[in-house]
Write a protein that holds these residues in place. Structure first.
Motif, PDB file in Angstrom:
ATOM      1  N   LYS A   3       0.837  -1.197   0.000  1.00 49.94           N
ATOM      2  CA  LYS A   3       0.000   0.000   0.000  1.00 49.94           C
ATOM      3  C   LYS A   3       0.872   1.247   0.000  1.00 49.94           C
ATOM      4  N   GLY A   4       2.009   1.148   0.706  1.00 50.64           N
ATOM      5  CA  GLY A   4       2.925   2.279   0.753  1.00 50.64           C
ATOM      6  C   GLY A   4       3.473   2.585  -0.627  1.00 50.64           C
ATOM      7  N   ILE A   8       3.197   6.134  -2.714  1.00 52.40           N
ATOM      8  CA  ILE A   8       4.333   6.883  -3.247  1.00 52.40           C
ATOM      9  C   ILE A   8       4.181   7.045  -4.760  1.00 52.40           C
ATOM     10  N   TYR A  92       9.744   9.365   4.183  1.00 48.85           N
ATOM     11  CA  TYR A  92       9.035   8.107   3.958  1.00 48.85           C
ATOM     12  C   TYR A  92       9.523   7.043   4.951  1.00 48.85           C
ATOM     13  N   ARG A  93      10.830   7.086   5.233  1.00 47.73           N
ATOM     14  CA  ARG A  93      11.413   6.013   6.037  1.00 47.73           C
ATOM     15  C   ARG A  93      11.093   6.099   7.520  1.00 47.73           C
ATOM     16  N   VAL A  94      10.524   7.211   7.986  1.00 44.81           N
ATOM     17  CA  VAL A  94      10.110   7.226   9.393  1.00 44.81           C
ATOM     18  C   VAL A  94       8.618   6.930   9.524  1.00 44.81           C
ATOM     19  N   THR A  95       7.987   6.497   8.440  1.00 41.88           N
ATOM     20  CA  THR A  95       6.602   6.009   8.505  1.00 41.88           C
ATOM     21  C   THR A  95       6.653   4.479   8.416  1.00 41.88           C
ATOM     22  N   PRO A  96       5.514   3.814   8.666  1.00 41.13           N
ATOM     23  CA  PRO A  96       5.586   2.342   8.709  1.00 41.13           C
ATOM     24  C   PRO A  96       5.858   1.661   7.364  1.00 41.13           C
ATOM     25  N   VAL A  97       5.988   2.407   6.266  1.00 40.97           N
ATOM     26  CA  VAL A  97       6.279   1.718   5.005  1.00 40.97           C
ATOM     27  C   VAL A  97       7.693   1.134   5.069  1.00 40.97           C
ATOM     28  N   THR A  98       7.940   0.130   4.222  1.00 45.03           N
ATOM     29  CA  THR A  98       9.251  -0.503   4.215  1.00 45.03           C
ATOM     30  C   THR A  98      10.090   0.057   3.069  1.00 45.03           C
TER      31      THR A  98
ATOM     32  N   ARG B  76       8.111   2.711  14.003  1.00 50.73           N
ATOM     33  CA  ARG B  76       7.726   3.833  13.127  1.00 50.73           C
ATOM     34  C   ARG B  76       6.230   4.120  13.189  1.00 50.73           C
ATOM     35  N   LEU B 104       0.796   7.187   4.099  1.00 54.25           N
ATOM     36  CA  LEU B 104       1.925   6.295   4.384  1.00 54.25           C
ATOM     37  C   LEU B 104       1.738   5.622   5.742  1.00 54.25           C
ATOM     38  N   HIS B 105       0.935   6.246   6.593  1.00 55.76           N
ATOM     39  CA  HIS B 105       0.599   5.623   7.867  1.00 55.76           C
ATOM     40  C   HIS B 105      -0.656   4.773   7.770  1.00 55.76           C
TER      41      HIS B 105
END
Ligand SMILES: Nc1ncnc2c1ncn2[C@@H]1O[C@H](COP(=O)(O)OP(=O)(O)OP(=O)(O)O)[C@@H](O)[C@H]1O
Ligand SMILES: [Mg+2]
Lengths: 251, 308
Positions: A3-4, A8, A92-98, B76, B104-105
């Motif tokens: 989903k991430g 994006i 982006y990297r401090v959100t739960p996406v990988t 995160r 993104l969350h």
């Protein structure tokens, strides 16, 4: 799942929608110039190549070239810009996406740019050429362009990930990408190569991209040798791009 | 477990250079924790480790019980981050920046739109929400970054020098926001401003060269360093003579002079009596104990030299 990546990619498409109209002039200008200069300028000298009228011979390659260049450009510059200038990758990297979401989203954005810009050039050339293609050949041709754009988008992502200095991205383009494209026989038949190096040229992924595209559009089939090459290259580049990005982010 | 953040012997080296050295820390839930230190002390490095942007060379850290090494995604999910440098997307409008963050969350428009309205209102950006961030002033961009970090209602908020480059009004209004967050979430901030730490933080830690030098509330730190016993004495006359006298006294550790105003640092508390014996009351216009500021504490711990 992913989903991430979709979010994006959605962001990139939104930004593309805003700028695409103003970009189109420059997107069309380059392949169209080549098309007019070679296709019509040389028409008096080269009437046909293996029975194919010269303008029609170069048209599929020019469309593919636009698509793969756009895919490479978008992926490399966008990755570099988001990583080094805007630092949005860090956001982006401090959100739960990988990291997989990020790199896959970016690869598909490059791919989409290639697809959109290739389509536009296709339509423009179609409007200008007296030749009509067989529309039943279109699906195979699109498959070929899709695989090619995917490969170049992944290559761009790799460059945008490992290269920190922008001038070096320009160098890779002029030293690696452009020669690979021109060597692959957009403007001349591969039979012009001496038979000793022809097998090597035929192994180039770009040869598969351009020869495959021409065969697909003109005959409705991609030679299996090229199709396998396209599939393997796309898969390999995708794997390397994801791996490289993952490694870079773990630094 | 009552700690929002726990660090166990965190070490980070960059090719042999140790930026953070066996750092351990526990931050109480619902408090504002302030990390102070000169340039290059290792503050940003610590925040990057806690926000999973960087892996520690050694040790492990936990945010709301999740390990940054093995449960990065869970970490995160519960954190909000305001990085030292604004990283807004200049091709998206203010509102779109917040909305992308929400997506993104994993938030849905029905959940994030009202929340974004509320945050834009709170940060005073509602009127400019459809403008691009590069048309904003530095203070507005900073507020937008803070708003973005709050969209998903994090439980732990990391702020790396949140008010650097802001004018006094913007700083104060940001302080008010941060104070408003206390108790509903844990705030971990770094700053170079002592007044900021004094005004905001329940607990302050001063670090340098990757290690902790002092730790406590602002009052405790000042108290611990009031041992410095600095007095301000202003002379009515004979200032030059007194300068020589003071220089000859064994229990006077330091003298700074500005015209007739002297700053005298004594060896200990008892030295005030012999000092008074050497000064004649009629020559003194004013004498007072100088309360140490947090800045004095900071300078005495980290030295006066500028870092290269
Ligand atoms: N990527 C890096 N490679 C090598 N050294 C680094 C890297 N990042 C930081 N450092 C070094 O680590 C030390 C700590 O840096 P850090 O950014 O954590 O300091 P800081 O306390 O945030 O300073 P400031 O107040 O200036 O922001 C510095 O000496 C810095 O030079
Ligand atoms: Mg810093």
């Amino acid at each position: 799942m992913f989903k991430g990546a979709f979010s994006i990619w959605g962001r990139d498409m939104r930004v593309m929608r805003r700028s695409i109209v103003s970009e189109l002039v420059s997107v069309i200008a380059y392949p169209l110039t080549l098309y007019l200069a070679f296709g019509f300028g040389l028409k008096g000298y080269i009437t046909d190549v293996n029975g194919v009228p010269y303008p029609l011979f170069i048209a599929p390659g020019l469309i593919s070239m636009t698509a793969v260049n756009a895919a490479f450009d978008e992926s490399s510059w966008s990755m570099w810009f988001h990583r080094k200038v805007q630092r949005t990758i860090e956001e982006y990297r401090v959100t739960p996406v990988t990291v997989y979401d990020i790199v896959i989203g970016k690869i598909f954005s490059g791919f989409s740019q290639g697809a959109v810009k290739g389509t536009v050039v296709f339509l423009v050339i179609l409007a200008l050429t007296p030749f009509r293609i067989d529309y039943t050949h279109l699906p195979v041709y699109l498959l070929c362009i899709a695989l090619s754009s995917m490969t170049f988008s992944c290559l761009g992502t790799i460059c945008g990930t490992v290269i920190d200095k922008p001038e070096n991205i320009g160098r890779v383009q002029s030293v690696v990408i452009v020669p690979l494209i021109f060597m692959a026989g957009i403007f001349f038949p591969l039979s012009s190569y001496p038979s000793s190096i022809l097998p090597l040229i035929q192994l180039l992924p770009t040869t598969a991209v351009f020869e495959g595209a021409r065969d697909a559009l003109l005959t409705g089939a991609i030679p299996s040798q090229y199709l396998v090459n396209l599939l393997l290259t796309a898969a390999a580049c995708f794997t390397i791009a994801v791996y490289t990005f993952n490694r870079k982010m773990a630094e | 477990m009552n700690f929002a953040i726990t660090l166990h012997d965190i070490t980070k080296s960059y090719d042999g250079f140790t930026a953070v050295d066996a750092f351990s820390l526990q931050v109480q839930r619902g408090t504002v924790f302030g990390l102070l230190g000169p340039n290059g002390a290792g503050k940003t490095t610590l925040i990057k480790i806690l926000t999973t942007l960087m892996r520690p060379t050694l040790g492990d850290a936990f945010v709301e019980g999740h390990s940054v090494l093995t449960a990065g995604k869970e970490v995160r999910r519960v954190i909000g981050v305001v990085p030292q440098e604004n990283n807004l997307d200049r091709y998206l409008t203010a509102r779109e920046n917040l909305a992308l963050h929400a997506r993104l969350h994993g938030m849905r428009p029905a959940a994030y739109n009202p929340r974004i309205d509320q945050l834009l209102e709170m940060t005073g950006l509602a009127g400019r929400q459809h403008d691009f961030p590069d048309t904003f002033s530095g203070g507005m961009q900073r507020r937008l970054v803070v708003a973005r970090a709050l969209v998903h209602e994090p439980r732990v908020l990391f702020l790396d020098e949140p008010t650097t480059g802001l004018d006094p009004q913007s700083r104060r209004s940001l302080w008010d926001h941060i104070r408003g967050l206390r108790r509903t979430m844990t705030v971990f901030l770094t700053t170079h401003y002592m007044d900021e730490a004094d005004a905001l933080c329940d607990r302050i830690m001063i670090m340098d060269h990757g290690t902790c030098l002092a730790d406590g509330t602002a009052a405790q730190l000042k108290d611990a360093f009031s041992r410095a016993h600095t007095y301000q004495v202003e002379f009515r006359n004979d200032a030059d003579r007194y300068q020589e006298v003071l220089a000859g006294l064994p229990f006077v550790k330091g003298v700074e002079r500005d015209g007739s105003l002297f700053q005298i640092t004594l060896a200990d508390e008892e030295s005030i009596k012999p000092l008074m014996d050497h000064l004649s009351g009629s020559d003194i216009r004013r004498i007072c104990l100088k309360e140490p500021t947090l800045e004095d504490v900071f300078i005495s711990l980290t030295g006066e030299k500028v870092r290269e």
